[in-house]
Write a protein that holds these residues in place. Sequence first.
Motif, PDB file in Angstrom:
ATOM      1  N   SER A  38       0.828  -1.199   0.000  1.00  0.00           N
ATOM      2  CA  SER A  38       0.000   0.000   0.000  1.00  0.00           C
ATOM      3  C   SER A  38       0.868   1.257   0.000  1.00  0.00           C
ATOM      4  O   SER A  38       0.557   2.238  -0.670  1.00  0.00           O
ATOM      5  CB  SER A  38      -0.929   0.004   1.211  1.00  0.00           C
ATOM      6  OG  SER A  38      -1.754   1.137   1.184  1.00  0.00           O
ATOM      7  N   LEU A  39       1.949   1.226   0.754  1.00  0.00           N
ATOM      8  CA  LEU A  39       2.859   2.375   0.771  1.00  0.00           C
ATOM      9  C   LEU A  39       3.415   2.635  -0.625  1.00  0.00           C
ATOM     10  O   LEU A  39       3.516   3.778  -1.060  1.00  0.00           O
ATOM     11  CB  LEU A  39       4.024   2.126   1.736  1.00  0.00           C
ATOM     12  CG  LEU A  39       3.690   2.067   3.210  1.00  0.00           C
ATOM     13  CD1 LEU A  39       4.919   1.652   4.005  1.00  0.00           C
ATOM     14  CD2 LEU A  39       3.165   3.394   3.688  1.00  0.00           C
ATOM     15  N   ILE A  40       3.756   1.558  -1.334  1.00  0.00           N
ATOM     16  CA  ILE A  40       4.315   1.684  -2.669  1.00  0.00           C
ATOM     17  C   ILE A  40       3.288   2.258  -3.638  1.00  0.00           C
ATOM     18  O   ILE A  40       3.561   3.186  -4.391  1.00  0.00           O
ATOM     19  CB  ILE A  40       4.817   0.313  -3.178  1.00  0.00           C
ATOM     20  CG1 ILE A  40       6.038  -0.125  -2.366  1.00  0.00           C
ATOM     21  CG2 ILE A  40       5.149   0.357  -4.666  1.00  0.00           C
ATOM     22  CD1 ILE A  40       6.414  -1.581  -2.584  1.00  0.00           C
ATOM     23  N   PHE A  44       1.462   7.613  -0.255  1.00  0.00           N
ATOM     24  CA  PHE A  44       1.352   8.271   1.047  1.00  0.00           C
ATOM     25  C   PHE A  44       0.275   9.350   1.124  1.00  0.00           C
ATOM     26  O   PHE A  44       0.372  10.270   1.911  1.00  0.00           O
ATOM     27  CB  PHE A  44       2.675   8.915   1.476  1.00  0.00           C
ATOM     28  CG  PHE A  44       3.880   8.046   1.330  1.00  0.00           C
ATOM     29  CD1 PHE A  44       5.045   8.566   0.794  1.00  0.00           C
ATOM     30  CD2 PHE A  44       3.867   6.717   1.718  1.00  0.00           C
ATOM     31  CE1 PHE A  44       6.163   7.780   0.654  1.00  0.00           C
ATOM     32  CE2 PHE A  44       4.988   5.925   1.583  1.00  0.00           C
ATOM     33  CZ  PHE A  44       6.145   6.453   1.047  1.00  0.00           C
ATOM     34  N   VAL A  45      -0.801   9.321   0.337  1.00  0.00           N
ATOM     35  CA  VAL A  45      -1.812  10.383   0.350  1.00  0.00           C
ATOM     36  C   VAL A  45      -3.174   9.792   0.776  1.00  0.00           C
ATOM     37  O   VAL A  45      -3.569   8.746   0.260  1.00  0.00           O
ATOM     38  CB  VAL A  45      -1.931  11.021  -1.048  1.00  0.00           C
ATOM     39  CG1 VAL A  45      -2.936  12.144  -1.040  1.00  0.00           C
ATOM     40  CG2 VAL A  45      -0.577  11.528  -1.524  1.00  0.00           C
ATOM     41  N   GLY A  46      -3.901  10.453   1.605  1.00  0.00           N
ATOM     42  CA  GLY A  46      -5.309  10.125   1.878  1.00  0.00           C
ATOM     43  C   GLY A  46      -5.518   8.922   2.759  1.00  0.00           C
ATOM     44  O   GLY A  46      -4.619   8.347   3.325  1.00  0.00           O
ATOM     45  N   ARG A  47      -6.830   8.463   3.009  1.00  0.00           N
ATOM     46  CA  ARG A  47      -7.180   7.316   3.843  1.00  0.00           C
ATOM     47  C   ARG A  47      -7.300   6.079   2.945  1.00  0.00           C
ATOM     48  O   ARG A  47      -6.309   5.605   2.434  1.00  0.00           O
ATOM     49  CB  ARG A  47      -8.478   7.604   4.589  1.00  0.00           C
ATOM     50  CG  ARG A  47      -8.430   8.851   5.456  1.00  0.00           C
ATOM     51  CD  ARG A  47      -8.072   8.720   6.858  1.00  0.00           C
ATOM     52  NE  ARG A  47      -8.745   7.684   7.581  1.00  0.00           N
ATOM     53  CZ  ARG A  47      -8.506   7.449   8.848  1.00  0.00           C
ATOM     54  NH1 ARG A  47      -7.676   8.198   9.512  1.00  0.00           N
ATOM     55  NH2 ARG A  47      -9.103   6.482   9.477  1.00  0.00           N
ATOM     56  N   LEU A  48      -8.466   5.583   2.663  1.00  0.00           N
ATOM     57  CA  LEU A  48      -8.634   4.420   1.802  1.00  0.00           C
ATOM     58  C   LEU A  48      -8.734   4.896   0.358  1.00  0.00           C
ATOM     59  O   LEU A  48      -9.587   5.714   0.024  1.00  0.00           O
ATOM     60  CB  LEU A  48      -9.902   3.658   2.203  1.00  0.00           C
ATOM     61  CG  LEU A  48     -10.052   2.246   1.665  1.00  0.00           C
ATOM     62  CD1 LEU A  48      -8.885   1.358   2.084  1.00  0.00           C
ATOM     63  CD2 LEU A  48     -11.361   1.646   2.139  1.00  0.00           C
ATOM     64  N   PHE A  61      -6.452   0.652  -1.190  1.00  0.00           N
ATOM     65  CA  PHE A  61      -5.209   0.757  -0.434  1.00  0.00           C
ATOM     66  C   PHE A  61      -5.424   1.611   0.806  1.00  0.00           C
ATOM     67  O   PHE A  61      -6.048   2.672   0.724  1.00  0.00           O
ATOM     68  CB  PHE A  61      -4.108   1.413  -1.289  1.00  0.00           C
ATOM     69  CG  PHE A  61      -3.701   0.589  -2.475  1.00  0.00           C
ATOM     70  CD1 PHE A  61      -2.749  -0.413  -2.354  1.00  0.00           C
ATOM     71  CD2 PHE A  61      -4.266   0.812  -3.723  1.00  0.00           C
ATOM     72  CE1 PHE A  61      -2.369  -1.170  -3.458  1.00  0.00           C
ATOM     73  CE2 PHE A  61      -3.903   0.061  -4.830  1.00  0.00           C
ATOM     74  CZ  PHE A  61      -2.947  -0.930  -4.692  1.00  0.00           C
ATOM     75  N   ALA A  62      -4.895   1.140   1.928  1.00  0.00           N
ATOM     76  CA  ALA A  62      -4.921   1.959   3.144  1.00  0.00           C
ATOM     77  C   ALA A  62      -4.061   3.186   2.906  1.00  0.00           C
ATOM     78  O   ALA A  62      -2.967   3.096   2.358  1.00  0.00           O
ATOM     79  CB  ALA A  62      -4.411   1.161   4.339  1.00  0.00           C
ATOM     80  N   GLY A  63      -4.551   4.345   3.309  1.00  0.00           N
ATOM     81  CA  GLY A  63      -3.857   5.598   3.066  1.00  0.00           C
ATOM     82  C   GLY A  63      -2.745   5.886   4.070  1.00  0.00           C
ATOM     83  O   GLY A  63      -2.478   5.108   4.987  1.00  0.00           O
ATOM     84  N   ARG A  64      -2.111   7.006   3.890  1.00  0.00           N
ATOM     85  CA  ARG A  64      -0.941   7.409   4.663  1.00  0.00           C
ATOM     86  C   ARG A  64      -1.204   7.450   6.160  1.00  0.00           C
ATOM     87  O   ARG A  64      -0.445   6.888   6.947  1.00  0.00           O
ATOM     88  CB  ARG A  64      -0.449   8.771   4.173  1.00  0.00           C
ATOM     89  CG  ARG A  64       0.756   9.282   4.934  1.00  0.00           C
ATOM     90  CD  ARG A  64       1.179  10.677   4.455  1.00  0.00           C
ATOM     91  NE  ARG A  64       2.185  11.204   5.340  1.00  0.00           N
ATOM     92  CZ  ARG A  64       1.926  11.810   6.493  1.00  0.00           C
ATOM     93  NH1 ARG A  64       0.686  11.995   6.891  1.00  0.00           N
ATOM     94  NH2 ARG A  64       2.914  12.241   7.269  1.00  0.00           N
TER      95      ARG A  64
END
Length: 133
Positions: A38-40, A44-48, A61-64
């Motif tokens: 998810s980091l990739i 690194f922006v937002g929630r889901l 993807f889970a956000g930052r």
Amino acid sequence: MQGELNSERLVEALTLLGERLRLVGAEPQEPVVCGGSSLIAAGFVGRLQQRTFGSHLTVWFAGRLDQIYFKLYAAADQGPGRHVDDLIALNPSGEELAAAARWAFTHEVSPGFRSLMRELLTQLGHDDVARQI
């Protein structure tokens, strides 16, 4: 697709998976991804965050901010390792770390965990946050 996983390789893999799902007549899929992938992918922006790969694969993807919470909890619970590197890459503010620590304490309430969390925050250069919790 050998070698280190990067954004380009991850997008390629998920696009191929989406196309394969379409070719075999599968129903559209919508998995949720967290952790390093998810980091990739999320940058690194937002929630889901939602990304679509072809017509048959949508990935969430889970956000930052959620990654900060997960990584801080994991680093305190399991020891530094890769979690601290990921946490540093997310460049969390003191306010974000304090909120993440408070969230972690809703899952682990032992005095030992609180002590480990304070030590970790101090090692990350956030003495002020360590004193707050």
